[in-house]
Design an enzyme around this catalytic site. Structure first.
Site, PDB file in Angstrom:
ATOM      1  N   THR A  33       0.828   6.828 -14.635  1.00  0.00           N
ATOM      2  CA  THR A  33      -0.288   5.909 -14.463  1.00  0.00           C
ATOM      3  C   THR A  33      -0.001   4.588 -15.167  1.00  0.00           C
ATOM      4  O   THR A  33       1.081   4.394 -15.722  1.00  0.00           O
ATOM      5  CB  THR A  33      -1.613   6.584 -14.904  1.00  0.00           C
ATOM      6  OG1 THR A  33      -2.696   5.756 -14.488  1.00  0.00           O
ATOM      7  CG2 THR A  33      -1.691   6.813 -16.406  1.00  0.00           C
ATOM      8  N   LYS A  37       3.637   2.529 -13.981  1.00  0.00           N
ATOM      9  CA  LYS A  37       3.907   2.792 -12.558  1.00  0.00           C
ATOM     10  C   LYS A  37       5.075   1.964 -12.011  1.00  0.00           C
ATOM     11  O   LYS A  37       5.797   2.408 -11.135  1.00  0.00           O
ATOM     12  CB  LYS A  37       2.659   2.474 -11.715  1.00  0.00           C
ATOM     13  CG  LYS A  37       1.558   3.501 -11.792  1.00  0.00           C
ATOM     14  CD  LYS A  37       0.395   3.036 -10.925  1.00  0.00           C
ATOM     15  CE  LYS A  37      -0.606   4.113 -10.679  1.00  0.00           C
ATOM     16  NZ  LYS A  37      -1.682   3.664  -9.758  1.00  0.00           N
ATOM     17  N   ASP A  73      -1.342   6.683  -3.449  1.00  0.00           N
ATOM     18  CA  ASP A  73      -2.653   6.011  -3.448  1.00  0.00           C
ATOM     19  C   ASP A  73      -3.143   5.710  -2.027  1.00  0.00           C
ATOM     20  O   ASP A  73      -4.316   5.923  -1.705  1.00  0.00           O
ATOM     21  CB  ASP A  73      -2.589   4.697  -4.242  1.00  0.00           C
ATOM     22  CG  ASP A  73      -2.656   4.937  -5.746  1.00  0.00           C
ATOM     23  OD1 ASP A  73      -3.113   6.015  -6.166  1.00  0.00           O
ATOM     24  OD2 ASP A  73      -2.249   4.034  -6.498  1.00  0.00           O
ATOM     25  N   GLY A  99      -3.191  -6.141  -5.890  1.00  0.00           N
ATOM     26  CA  GLY A  99      -2.347  -5.485  -6.882  1.00  0.00           C
ATOM     27  C   GLY A  99      -1.747  -4.210  -6.284  1.00  0.00           C
ATOM     28  O   GLY A  99      -1.717  -4.031  -5.055  1.00  0.00           O
ATOM     29  N   GLY A 100      -1.281  -3.323  -7.157  1.00  0.00           N
ATOM     30  CA  GLY A 100      -0.607  -2.106  -6.706  1.00  0.00           C
ATOM     31  C   GLY A 100      -1.460  -1.253  -5.780  1.00  0.00           C
ATOM     32  O   GLY A 100      -0.999  -0.818  -4.710  1.00  0.00           O
ATOM     33  N   ALA A 101      -2.706  -1.001  -6.163  1.00  0.00           N
ATOM     34  CA  ALA A 101      -3.566  -0.124  -5.351  1.00  0.00           C
ATOM     35  C   ALA A 101      -3.835  -0.758  -3.987  1.00  0.00           C
ATOM     36  O   ALA A 101      -3.788  -0.087  -2.949  1.00  0.00           O
ATOM     37  CB  ALA A 101      -4.870   0.143  -6.094  1.00  0.00           C
ATOM     38  N   GLU A 124      -2.348 -16.570  -3.480  1.00  0.00           N
ATOM     39  CA  GLU A 124      -0.925 -16.479  -3.110  1.00  0.00           C
ATOM     40  C   GLU A 124      -0.490 -15.024  -2.981  1.00  0.00           C
ATOM     41  O   GLU A 124       0.331 -14.690  -2.129  1.00  0.00           O
ATOM     42  CB  GLU A 124      -0.030 -17.171  -4.161  1.00  0.00           C
ATOM     43  CG  GLU A 124      -0.214 -18.678  -4.276  1.00  0.00           C
ATOM     44  CD  GLU A 124      -1.455 -19.085  -5.066  1.00  0.00           C
ATOM     45  OE1 GLU A 124      -2.099 -18.216  -5.713  1.00  0.00           O
ATOM     46  OE2 GLU A 124      -1.801 -20.290  -5.021  1.00  0.00           O
ATOM     47  N   LEU A 192     -12.623   1.682  -5.573  1.00  0.00           N
ATOM     48  CA  LEU A 192     -11.546   2.482  -6.179  1.00  0.00           C
ATOM     49  C   LEU A 192     -11.786   2.770  -7.655  1.00  0.00           C
ATOM     50  O   LEU A 192     -11.206   3.686  -8.222  1.00  0.00           O
ATOM     51  CB  LEU A 192     -10.203   1.746  -6.040  1.00  0.00           C
ATOM     52  CG  LEU A 192      -9.344   2.158  -4.858  1.00  0.00           C
ATOM     53  CD1 LEU A 192     -10.050   1.844  -3.563  1.00  0.00           C
ATOM     54  CD2 LEU A 192      -8.003   1.454  -4.904  1.00  0.00           C
ATOM     55  N   GLY A 215     -14.584   5.997  -6.609  1.00  0.00           N
ATOM     56  CA  GLY A 215     -13.178   6.103  -6.989  1.00  0.00           C
ATOM     57  C   GLY A 215     -12.759   7.497  -7.424  1.00  0.00           C
ATOM     58  O   GLY A 215     -11.567   7.814  -7.411  1.00  0.00           O
TER      59      GLY A 215
HETATM   60  P1  NAP Z   1      -3.354  -4.272 -10.661  1.00  0.00           P
HETATM   61  O1  NAP Z   1      -2.074  -4.077  -9.938  1.00  0.00           O
HETATM   62  O2  NAP Z   1      -3.368  -4.745 -12.078  1.00  0.00           O
HETATM   63  O3  NAP Z   1      -4.265  -5.269  -9.774  1.00  0.00           O
HETATM   64  C1  NAP Z   1      -5.500  -5.718 -10.272  1.00  0.00           C
HETATM   65  C2  NAP Z   1      -6.241  -6.446  -9.162  1.00  0.00           C
HETATM   66  O4  NAP Z   1      -7.541  -6.799  -9.650  1.00  0.00           O
HETATM   67  C3  NAP Z   1      -5.560  -7.754  -8.728  1.00  0.00           C
HETATM   68  O5  NAP Z   1      -5.825  -7.981  -7.362  1.00  0.00           O
HETATM   69  C4  NAP Z   1      -6.295  -8.783  -9.626  1.00  0.00           C
HETATM   70  O6  NAP Z   1      -6.304 -10.087  -9.065  1.00  0.00           O
HETATM   71  C5  NAP Z   1      -7.703  -8.220  -9.587  1.00  0.00           C
HETATM   72  N1  NAP Z   1      -8.499  -8.656 -10.733  1.00  0.00           N
HETATM   73  C6  NAP Z   1      -8.338  -8.283 -12.035  1.00  0.00           C
HETATM   74  N2  NAP Z   1      -9.267  -8.900 -12.802  1.00  0.00           N
HETATM   75  C7  NAP Z   1     -10.010  -9.688 -11.972  1.00  0.00           C
HETATM   76  C8  NAP Z   1     -11.097 -10.579 -12.171  1.00  0.00           C
HETATM   77  N3  NAP Z   1     -11.636 -10.776 -13.390  1.00  0.00           N
HETATM   78  N4  NAP Z   1     -11.624 -11.206 -11.091  1.00  0.00           N
HETATM   79  C9  NAP Z   1     -11.111 -10.998  -9.847  1.00  0.00           C
HETATM   80  N5  NAP Z   1     -10.068 -10.176  -9.607  1.00  0.00           N
HETATM   81  C10 NAP Z   1      -9.528  -9.534 -10.657  1.00  0.00           C
HETATM   82  O7  NAP Z   1      -4.207  -2.905 -10.696  1.00  0.00           O
HETATM   83  P2  NAP Z   1      -4.208  -1.722  -9.603  1.00  0.00           P
HETATM   84  O8  NAP Z   1      -3.294  -0.653 -10.035  1.00  0.00           O
HETATM   85  O9  NAP Z   1      -4.065  -2.321  -8.255  1.00  0.00           O
HETATM   86  O10 NAP Z   1      -5.695  -1.147  -9.802  1.00  0.00           O
HETATM   87  C11 NAP Z   1      -6.833  -1.852  -9.328  1.00  0.00           C
HETATM   88  C12 NAP Z   1      -8.091  -0.973  -9.530  1.00  0.00           C
HETATM   89  O11 NAP Z   1      -7.977   0.200  -8.730  1.00  0.00           O
HETATM   90  C13 NAP Z   1      -8.274  -0.491 -10.971  1.00  0.00           C
HETATM   91  O12 NAP Z   1      -9.652  -0.517 -11.256  1.00  0.00           O
HETATM   92  C14 NAP Z   1      -7.758   0.934 -10.945  1.00  0.00           C
HETATM   93  O13 NAP Z   1      -8.375   1.775 -11.894  1.00  0.00           O
HETATM   94  C15 NAP Z   1      -8.186   1.350  -9.529  1.00  0.00           C
HETATM   95  N6  NAP Z   1      -7.376   2.457  -8.998  1.00  0.00           N
HETATM   96  C16 NAP Z   1      -8.023   3.594  -8.688  1.00  0.00           C
HETATM   97  C17 NAP Z   1      -7.325   4.654  -8.151  1.00  0.00           C
HETATM   98  C18 NAP Z   1      -8.086   5.910  -7.827  1.00  0.00           C
HETATM   99  O14 NAP Z   1      -7.435   6.921  -7.578  1.00  0.00           O
HETATM  100  N7  NAP Z   1      -9.392   5.885  -7.774  1.00  0.00           N
HETATM  101  C19 NAP Z   1      -5.955   4.563  -7.923  1.00  0.00           C
HETATM  102  C20 NAP Z   1      -5.304   3.356  -8.244  1.00  0.00           C
HETATM  103  C21 NAP Z   1      -6.040   2.300  -8.788  1.00  0.00           C
HETATM  104  P3  NAP Z   1      -5.126 -11.144  -9.425  1.00  0.00           P
HETATM  105  O15 NAP Z   1      -3.995 -10.806  -8.490  1.00  0.00           O
HETATM  106  O16 NAP Z   1      -5.742 -12.457  -9.155  1.00  0.00           O
HETATM  107  O17 NAP Z   1      -4.772 -10.921 -10.863  1.00  0.00           O
END
Ligand code: NAP
Length: 250
Positions: A33, A37, A73, A99-101, A124, A192, A215
């Site tokens: 996690t 990752k 995911d 992001g990753g998810a 972007e 999520l 989520g």
């Molecule tokens: P990540 O790669 O760090 O991506 C974060 C995303 O959130 C990016 O698009 C970022 O935008 C955006 N973001 C962060 N802070 C923000 C803000 N203040 N205002 C607007 N946008 C914001 O994280 P990730 O792994 O993709 O995870 C994203 C979410 O999904 C998390 O909450 C995670 O817990 C959840 N998740 C859940 C599962 C599940 O099984 N339920 C699985 C995976 C992830 P920028 O690109 O502009 O920074």
């Protein structure tokens, strides 16, 4: 053969040794996690196609010392939508985040829906992701900044709204990615974020009568995909769901 699933807290500095231990001890596999990752990729022997696309791994399987990285995911998210009987065929989906998810979900969704609008704070990243996914499927794919104006416009003809940003996740639990006034009764809303499970976004969607998916469902389904990869058997999803809901804060 019995299996045990245990949690280890591994620092970035100890990651190489932890992966070497998986080989040395003959451990069947692992979940990874945040924030490891992406960092784990360089320590693995192979990447399956989703993990390669997402550039992040949440599941590793060890087959006779060869470690392969998967990303479950996207498949987990799609299974959640199927279980909830959300019709995607020909429908427009709004995906918040890049992001990753979001990458994992876009990779899988592009084959299932009619069109996809990716909205992200850093536009972007949305544009780059849209370009990559466009090459993979038939669906129309657009990229926009995550602004109220873009949301209002894209929401007019959308049926599913997916939050793959960290907005709403602790410590940002007071935040929501979509203002309440833009939510509608005829939308399905999938968040999520699983900590808390009942995010402000989902609570407000429920208030306007929209269908909601949380989520925790996704967490369980992406875990169920890992279980299938490790064991070749169907996962006991109902048992896992009950355990996850008991263990996680509502
Ligand atoms: P990540 O790669 O760090 O991506 C974060 C995303 O959130 C990016 O698009 C970022 O935008 C955006 N973001 C962060 N802070 C923000 C803000 N203040 N205002 C607007 N946008 C914001 O994280 P990730 O792994 O993709 O995870 C994203 C979410 O999904 C998390 O909450 C995670 O817990 C959840 N998740 C859940 C599962 C599940 O099984 N339920 C699985 C995976 C992830 P920028 O690109 O502009 O920074």
């Amino acid at each position: 053969m019995g299996c045990f699933y245990v949690a280890f807290q591994v620092t970035r500095e100890a990651l190489r040794e932890a992966v070497a231990a998986v080989r040395a001890l003959g451990i069947l596999g692992l979940n990874v996690t945040m924030p490891l990752k992406t960092a784990i990729v360089e320590h693995l022997d192979r990447l399956e196609s989703t993990a390669r696309f997402v550039e992040a791994v949440n599941t590793v399987v060890n087959r006779e010392g060869v470690l392969t990285g998967f990303n479950t995911d996207g498949a987990g998210a799609l299974n959640v939508l199927t279980e909830a009987r959300i019709n995607l065929e020909g429908e427009k989906v709004i995906l918040l985040g890049a992001g990753g998810a979001a990458r994992a979900i876009a990779y899988n969704l592009v084959h299932a829906c009619g069109s996809l609008a990716i909205l992200n704070r850093t536009v972007e990243k949305a544009v780059a992701l849209a370009e990559l996914v466009r090459a993979r499927g038939e669906a129309r794919v657009a990229a926009r900044p995550l602004t109220q104006a873009a949301l209002a416009e894209e929401l007019r003809d959308s049926s599913l709204l997916v939050n793959a940003t960290s907005l709403g996740m602790r410590p940002l639990e007071a935040e929501t990615p979509v203002p309440r006034e833009l939510l509608r009764r005829d939308l399905a809303v999938f968040d999520l974020v699983y900590d808390p499970a009942n995010t402000r976004f989902l609570a407000e969607a429920r208030e306007v009568g929209a269908r909601t998916i949380d989520g925790v469902s996704m967490l369980v389904h992406q875990g169920a995909e890992s279980f299938r990869i490790w064991t070749g058997r169907e996962a006991p999803v109902a048992v896992m769901m009950r355990a996850a809901r008991q263990a996680l804060p509502p």
